[in-house]
Each structure stands twice: as structure tokens, then as C-alpha cells.
Write a protein that holds these residues in place. Structure first.
Motif, PDB file in Angstrom:
ATOM      1  N   GLY A 236       0.825  -1.196   0.000  1.00  0.00           N
ATOM      2  CA  GLY A 236       0.000   0.000   0.000  1.00  0.00           C
ATOM      3  C   GLY A 236       0.864   1.252   0.000  1.00  0.00           C
ATOM      4  O   GLY A 236       2.083   1.193   0.154  1.00  0.00           O
ATOM      5  N   THR A 237       0.231   2.395  -0.168  1.00  0.00           N
ATOM      6  CA  THR A 237       0.973   3.651  -0.211  1.00  0.00           C
ATOM      7  C   THR A 237       0.411   4.704   0.741  1.00  0.00           C
ATOM      8  O   THR A 237       0.758   5.884   0.649  1.00  0.00           O
ATOM      9  N   SER A 238      -0.454   4.296   1.649  1.00  0.00           N
ATOM     10  CA  SER A 238      -1.006   5.245   2.602  1.00  0.00           C
ATOM     11  C   SER A 238      -1.292   4.534   3.917  1.00  0.00           C
ATOM     12  O   SER A 238      -1.325   3.297   3.987  1.00  0.00           O
ATOM     13  N   GLY A 239      -1.495   5.337   4.951  1.00  0.00           N
ATOM     14  CA  GLY A 239      -1.791   4.770   6.253  1.00  0.00           C
ATOM     15  C   GLY A 239      -0.556   4.229   6.940  1.00  0.00           C
ATOM     16  O   GLY A 239       0.563   4.318   6.440  1.00  0.00           O
ATOM     17  N   THR A 240      -0.767   3.643   8.099  1.00  0.00           N
ATOM     18  CA  THR A 240       0.331   3.105   8.893  1.00  0.00           C
ATOM     19  C   THR A 240       0.687   1.684   8.502  1.00  0.00           C
ATOM     20  O   THR A 240       1.842   1.275   8.576  1.00  0.00           O
ATOM     21  N   GLY A 241      -0.306   0.923   8.049  1.00  0.00           N
ATOM     22  CA  GLY A 241      -0.084  -0.487   7.778  1.00  0.00           C
ATOM     23  C   GLY A 241      -0.362  -1.330   9.004  1.00  0.00           C
ATOM     24  O   GLY A 241      -0.986  -0.885   9.970  1.00  0.00           O
ATOM     25  N   THR A 242       0.149  -2.552   8.988  1.00  0.00           N
ATOM     26  CA  THR A 242      -0.087  -3.508  10.068  1.00  0.00           C
ATOM     27  C   THR A 242       1.197  -3.739  10.843  1.00  0.00           C
ATOM     28  O   THR A 242       2.245  -4.025  10.249  1.00  0.00           O
ATOM     29  N   LEU A 243       1.124  -3.610  12.148  1.00  0.00           N
ATOM     30  CA  LEU A 243       2.300  -3.851  12.983  1.00  0.00           C
ATOM     31  C   LEU A 243       2.729  -5.301  12.835  1.00  0.00           C
ATOM     32  O   LEU A 243       1.908  -6.223  12.949  1.00  0.00           O
ATOM     33  N   PHE A 244       4.023  -5.529  12.550  1.00  0.00           N
ATOM     34  CA  PHE A 244       4.527  -6.900  12.430  1.00  0.00           C
ATOM     35  C   PHE A 244       4.316  -7.637  13.747  1.00  0.00           C
ATOM     36  O   PHE A 244       4.692  -7.149  14.825  1.00  0.00           O
ATOM     37  N   SER A 245       3.713  -8.813  13.671  1.00  0.00           N
ATOM     38  CA  SER A 245       3.488  -9.635  14.851  1.00  0.00           C
ATOM     39  C   SER A 245       3.697 -11.102  14.490  1.00  0.00           C
ATOM     40  O   SER A 245       3.588 -11.493  13.327  1.00  0.00           O
ATOM     41  N   ALA A 246       4.029 -11.902  15.500  1.00  0.00           N
ATOM     42  CA  ALA A 246       4.286 -13.329  15.273  1.00  0.00           C
ATOM     43  C   ALA A 246       4.120 -14.095  16.574  1.00  0.00           C
ATOM     44  O   ALA A 246       4.209 -13.524  17.666  1.00  0.00           O
ATOM     45  N   ASP A 247       3.881 -15.397  16.448  1.00  0.00           N
ATOM     46  CA  ASP A 247       3.746 -16.241  17.629  1.00  0.00           C
ATOM     47  C   ASP A 247       5.090 -16.570  18.252  1.00  0.00           C
ATOM     48  O   ASP A 247       5.158 -16.923  19.429  1.00  0.00           O
ATOM     49  N   ASP A 248       6.149 -16.498  17.435  1.00  0.00           N
ATOM     50  CA  ASP A 248       7.481 -16.711  17.986  1.00  0.00           C
ATOM     51  C   ASP A 248       8.266 -15.408  17.861  1.00  0.00           C
ATOM     52  O   ASP A 248       7.773 -14.412  17.340  1.00  0.00           O
ATOM     53  N   ASP A 249       9.482 -15.390  18.326  1.00  0.00           N
ATOM     54  CA  ASP A 249      10.291 -14.169  18.276  1.00  0.00           C
ATOM     55  C   ASP A 249      11.396 -14.306  17.238  1.00  0.00           C
ATOM     56  O   ASP A 249      12.499 -13.800  17.409  1.00  0.00           O
ATOM     57  N   GLU A 250      11.067 -14.973  16.125  1.00  0.00           N
ATOM     58  CA  GLU A 250      11.969 -15.128  14.996  1.00  0.00           C
ATOM     59  C   GLU A 250      11.388 -14.320  13.843  1.00  0.00           C
ATOM     60  O   GLU A 250      10.202 -14.451  13.518  1.00  0.00           O
ATOM     61  N   TRP A 251      12.236 -13.494  13.186  1.00  0.00           N
ATOM     62  CA  TRP A 251      11.723 -12.572  12.186  1.00  0.00           C
ATOM     63  C   TRP A 251      12.481 -12.722  10.875  1.00  0.00           C
ATOM     64  O   TRP A 251      13.685 -12.485  10.812  1.00  0.00           O
ATOM     65  N   GLY A 252      11.768 -13.164   9.831  1.00  0.00           N
ATOM     66  CA  GLY A 252      12.354 -13.271   8.518  1.00  0.00           C
ATOM     67  C   GLY A 252      13.219 -14.494   8.337  1.00  0.00           C
ATOM     68  O   GLY A 252      13.498 -15.242   9.280  1.00  0.00           O
ATOM     69  N   ASP A 253      13.664 -14.667   7.089  1.00  0.00           N
ATOM     70  CA  ASP A 253      14.549 -15.795   6.775  1.00  0.00           C
ATOM     71  C   ASP A 253      15.765 -15.343   5.983  1.00  0.00           C
ATOM     72  O   ASP A 253      16.478 -16.164   5.411  1.00  0.00           O
ATOM     73  N   GLY A 254      15.984 -14.037   5.922  1.00  0.00           N
ATOM     74  CA  GLY A 254      17.142 -13.511   5.196  1.00  0.00           C
ATOM     75  C   GLY A 254      16.900 -13.285   3.726  1.00  0.00           C
ATOM     76  O   GLY A 254      17.811 -12.834   3.013  1.00  0.00           O
ATOM     77  N   THR A 255      15.693 -13.565   3.232  1.00  0.00           N
ATOM     78  CA  THR A 255      15.391 -13.354   1.821  1.00  0.00           C
ATOM     79  C   THR A 255      14.261 -12.345   1.668  1.00  0.00           C
ATOM     80  O   THR A 255      13.435 -12.166   2.568  1.00  0.00           O
ATOM     81  N   ALA A 256      14.210 -11.730   0.490  1.00  0.00           N
ATOM     82  CA  ALA A 256      13.164 -10.748   0.223  1.00  0.00           C
ATOM     83  C   ALA A 256      11.797 -11.394   0.071  1.00  0.00           C
ATOM     84  O   ALA A 256      10.770 -10.712   0.146  1.00  0.00           O
ATOM     85  N   GLN A 257      11.777 -12.705  -0.123  1.00  0.00           N
ATOM     86  CA  GLN A 257      10.499 -13.389  -0.307  1.00  0.00           C
ATOM     87  C   GLN A 257       9.679 -13.437   0.985  1.00  0.00           C
ATOM     88  O   GLN A 257       8.454 -13.515   0.948  1.00  0.00           O
ATOM     89  N   ASP A 258      10.350 -13.403   2.120  1.00  0.00           N
ATOM     90  CA  ASP A 258       9.651 -13.400   3.402  1.00  0.00           C
ATOM     91  C   ASP A 258       9.416 -11.945   3.805  1.00  0.00           C
ATOM     92  O   ASP A 258      10.370 -11.199   4.037  1.00  0.00           O
TER      93      ASP A 258
END
Length: 521
Positions: A236-258
Motif C-alpha cells: 500500500g501507499t497510505s496509512g500506517t499499515g499492520t504492525l509486524f506480529s508473530a507467535d514466535d520471536d523469529e523474524w524473517g529468513d534472510g530473503t526478500a520473499q519473506d
């Protein structure tokens, strides 16, 4: 459009101080004893949010007396904007100005006072007296514009400031400020206020992230740094968006696909930038008040840019060409956040030579943060955007040792440089910073080879990046104003070098020599 990454004695409160100020005149600068190392008291002290607020309240309570002591007219009033206090008690209070209740654009100034209350100098964006007729019908009143006094260039005059919000062809938001003469309708000035440019990250490897847990769920919320949050715009190009949240405390996998990966990069970049300003310069948060900005990633589709926006107090990052290279590297994150620091300190107008200095300040501290982060996956260098591969051939976006290597930036100052794009006129200050830090000629730093020329062919000996950073930061926060040009920036850094190291120091001489190396004399 090619990507750029955007675009208690605190006042003169006593009769003695006021009299001293008037007797001394409005000269700029201060003196310090020569020293091989920084004068301990001349460095900025780390102020807590409450200490800073108290200093601002003190200044506000006597702003009328300060205005009178500065020789301002009866219609002029001061508005306290920022304050920096050195370890020796010297205070630098930054003010905006109004005239007959109208904002004065280019009327900002900084008052420097000693711990005793003695006047040490004042730095003004303009030395012109303001005498403007603000009554009567104006001939040109743009729809939705506000009436102001324009004092940033030439003789102060009644004007209108109009702000037009739009979106550029590449998706970058625009907040174009146009100032017109209220009597004739002629355009006086124009600038854009939007400045374009355990996580498993794309650019910084595996890093620790400060996150928040609530009810068994984690979010990218950094309560160690003012509550900074990172949001997903999901193209999107407006607004704040959605705060990143997860059930674990691991974020991403090092690739742009995630999608989480870009969030981890941006969250980490914000953290190391916060830490740099706090630990190196004693500034907690962009405004120095402990308040966090926030980050938005995944802006638009194939958006090859990043930008800082004061109106949302946030950084925003696109995902690059093919959504394959998010613009979330350390130096880009620090570059964008520094636009906020500049906005809340010197307020360098984003046009002309002051605009080039604004952009260069973001490059300078983007580089400083990258070195300070000491991340083995993104080693410190004097390149800008080398990790994000905007050019598609592995080359950086900008080079500080020889800015012209990008094909558009300028190595040295020349008459009229204020008329080119600020991302290219910034090359002069970038080159100055490199020369002051490392010196001219060939050298290798962190495995990277550099070869920096000078305008006059004479050598420059560097003083080290740490000292160069201190000089630039002090100049930015205590001696630069909204209208500072390259000649003013030279004087601001010489004043800062005098404060920090002494007027007879090698650091002062090196600062002077580095400016000569980029043809600013």
C-alpha cells in the motif's frame, strides 16, 4: 526519476546578561583553549527527556526578555524550538520567530550562553531587519495558503506559503512548499518537505532485535528505544499499515520473499541509528526527547526509493526493482532518520545549497552509523547504498571519496551549485567529510580502496572519522540554521572545531584545509 533516498542558565534571563549581549553585539562563535583531545566540557551532554523539557520551559519563560536583548522589534516574538547543553554548562537555544503573529520563514536563530549566563554569541539565519506591512489587501492570495514573512532570502517581505500534497510518477509522496510574494504573486522559493530515501535480515545477517511480548504474541516494538515500531504496508501507499506480529520471536529468513525480512532490517536499522545518536552524541531520539519515530516497509510495488516524512514522523521503504532488493540497509535507515534530526535542529531548507547540506548530513551520519554498528555483514565504508544494488551492477548509489564517480554528483563547490538537484550538490559536503576524516589520496579502509582528489591539488591530512563526526554534529546542532549555505557551513564547522579542540588545534587547521580541498574558502 532516479532514486535518491529522499529528500538553570539556559537563557539571557538577567539584566547583566542582556546588557552584556547588547554591548557585545551579535557576533557568532565561541573560543576554547587548544587541546589535542576534545575539550571535555564542549561536547554535548546527554539530556533526559525531563531535563530537556525543563531547559525548554526555562527558555520559554523569558523569551520576551531574550527577544529584547537580541534587539528584535516590538512586533517580533521568539518561539523556543530546541536546546543543546554542553557538559561545561554552555547552552545553545534554538528559536523560531514570528512577526506581527505571522511565522517568519528563515527567521530562526540560536543563542549561545555560558553557564554563568554570559552571552557568547548568536547564530542567525538572516541578519536582515524585519519591517513588513502585514495589513491591507494582498494582490495574490493562493487558495489554501498561509500568510508568512519570507526572510530566508533577500529583504524580508510579506508572502504566502502554499503546500501541495501529491504523488510522483514513481510513487514517492510529495509535499511541495511554494512561497510567493504576497504583493506581486511572484514565486520566491520552492522545496519539497518529503526527503527521498533474533532477526534474519537481508543485509545485516542474524541480529538481535528488541521486541515486545503480550499474551504470547510478539511484535516489532522496541521499548528499549522509545517504543519504535515497524509496520507492513503490504504494497500500500497510505496509512500506517499492520504492525509486524508473530507467535514466535523469529523474524524473517534472510530473503526478500519473506515479508518479515525487510521488517527485521528496518527495525534493526532504526535501533543502531538510535544507539549511535544516544551513545555518540547524547541525543536520545530524533527530536532529543526520547520519542520514537516508526518504520513502514513494503511501500508500493517495485518502488525503488525510501523517504523520511516529517508529517508522519516516520521512515518508509520500498522493495526495489522486482520487489527483490528492499531499501532497508543500515546506511539508508540512518540516512532517513537523520533527515528527521536535521529537521528538528538546523532545519536546513530542502532546496539550494542548504538542501545539498541537508542531504549530505544524512549521508554523513548514514555512513557514521554504518561504521558504528560494526556489523560484519555490512562493514563500514564511505559509500552510500552499496548493499541495495539500485544500479543493478553492484555499484553504490553515491561515493564520498570522489562523489563525481556516480556520474552526477559534484566533487567541489562552484558558483551556481545551488541550482542543481540537492542529491548531487550534496557531493561537496560528502567529499569534505571524507577528506576531514581520512585525508586525500589513495588508501585502503576495511578492505575498500579509495582515492580522493582535492580541488587545488594540495594534500589534506585527515583527523579521523570520530572527530569529524563530532565537528559536523556540533556544527549542525549549534551553528547551522535553515538558510546555511556552503560558506556558512565552513564557518559553522570552524566554530565547532574551535569549541571542541581549540582555535590553534590541528583539528581546526584540518577543517579549514578540507574545505579548501573542495573549493570552499
Amino acid at each position: 526519476m532516479s532514486p535518491h533516498f529522499s529528500r538553570p542558565v539556559a537563557t539571557l534571563s538577567t539584566a547583566v546578561a542582556a546588557a552584556a549581549l547588547l554591548a557585545a553585539g551579535l557576533s557568532t562563535g565561541a573560543t576554547a583553549q587548544p587541546s589535542a583531545e576534545p575539550t571535555p566540557g564542549s561536547a554535548p551532554s546527554a539530556l533526559s527527556a525531563s531535563q530537556r523539557a525543563e531547559l525548554l520551559r526555562d527558555a520559554d519563560s523569558v523569551r520576551a526578555e531574550t527577544a529584547e536583548a537580541l534587539g528584535l522589534g516590538a512586533k517580533e516574538k521568539l518561539v523556543v524550538r530546541d536546546v543543546v547543553k554542553d557538559r561545561d554548562g554552555t547552552t545553545h537555544t534554538r528559536y523560531e520567530r514570528t512577526y506581527d503573529s505571522l511565522p517568519v520563514l528563515g527567521g530562526d536563530l540560536v543563542v549561545h550562553t555560558a553557564k554563568s549566563g554570559a552571552y557568547k554569541g548568536a547564530t542567525r539565519a538572516t541578519s536582515k531587519k524585519i519591517a513588513v506591512n502585514t495589513t491591507g489587501a494582498a494582490k495574490a492570495a493562493p487558495k489554501g495558503a498561509r500568510k508568512v514573512v519570507w526572510a530566508a532570502d533577500g529583504t524580508p517581505k510579506l508572502a504566502y506559503e502554499q503546500v501541495r500534497k501529491s504523488t510522483e510518477k514513481d510513487g514517492t509522496p510529495s509535499e511541495l512548499h511554494t512561497v510567493t510574494d504576497a504583493r506581486t504573486g511572484d514565486k520566491l522559493y520552492e522545496w519539497d518537505a518529503v526527503h527521498s530515501g533474533q532477526g534474519h535480515t537481508t543485509y545485516s545477517g542474524d541480529v538481535e532485535l528488541s521486541t515486545a511480548e503480550e499474551g504470547g504474541s510478539f511484535t516489532l516494538t522496541d521499548n528499549d528505544r522509545g517504543g519504535h515500531q515497524t509496520f507492513n504496508l503490504e504494497n500500500g501507499t497510505s496509512g500506517t499499515g499492520t504492525l509486524f506480529s508473530a507467535d514466535d520471536d523469529e523474524w524473517g529468513d534472510g530473503t526478500a520473499q519473506d515479508p518479515e525480512t525487510a521488517g527485521a532490517d528496518a527495525h534493526y536499522g532504526a535501533a543502531v541509528t538510535w544507539d549511535y545518536y544516544k551513545n555518540v552524541h547524547g541525543r536520545e531520539g530524533i527530536k532529543g526527547d526520547g520519542e520514537a519515530a516508526y518504520s513502514r516497509v513494503h511501500y508500493g510495488d517495485n518502488y525503488v526509493n525510501a523517504f523520511w516524512d516529517d508529517s508522519c514522523f516516520c521512515m518508509t521503504y520500498g522493495d526495489g526493482a522486482g520487489n527483490a532488493n528492499p531499501l532497508t540497509s543500515i546506511d539508508v535507515a540512518a540516512h532517513e532518520m537523520t533527515h528527521g534530526v536535521t529537521s528538528h535542529t538546523a532545519g536546513l531548507i530542502y532546496s539550494g545549497e542548504s538542501g545539498g547540506l541537508n542531504e549530505a548530513t544524512s549521508d554523513i551520519f548514514g555512513t557514521a552509523v554504518e561504521f558504528n554498528a560494526d556489523n560484519p555483514e555490512d562493514v563500514g565504508d564511505y559509500f552510500i547504498g552499496e548493499e541495495i544494488d539500485i544500479n543493478g551492477d553492484g555499484t553504490p548509489l553515491r561515493y564520498m571519496d570522489q562523489p563525481s564517480k556516480d556520474g552526477a554528483s559534484k566533487d567541489d563547490w562552484y558558483e551556481g551549485i545551488g541550482g542543481i538537484d540537492v542529491h548531487y550538490s550534496s557531493g561537496v559536503a560528502n567529499h569534505f567529510f571524507y577528506l576531514l576524516s581520512e585525508g586525500s589520496g589513495k588508501k585502503e579502509i576495511n578492505g575498500v580502496e579509495y582515492d580522493s582528489p582535492t580541488a587545488d591539488g594540495e594534500p589534506v591530512t585527515g583527523i579521523g572519522r570520530d572527530k569529524a563526526e563530532q565537528i559536523w554534529f556540533k556544527a549542525l546542532t549549534t551553528y547551522m540554521t535553515s538558510t546555511t549555505d556552503y560558506a556558512d557551513a565552513r564557518q559553522a564547522t570552524l566554530d565547532a572545531a574551535t569549541d571542541l579542540y581549540g582555535a590553534d588545534s590541528e583539528e581546526f587547521q584540518a577543517t579549514d584545509r578540507a574545505w579548501a580541498g573542495v573549493n570552499v574558502k
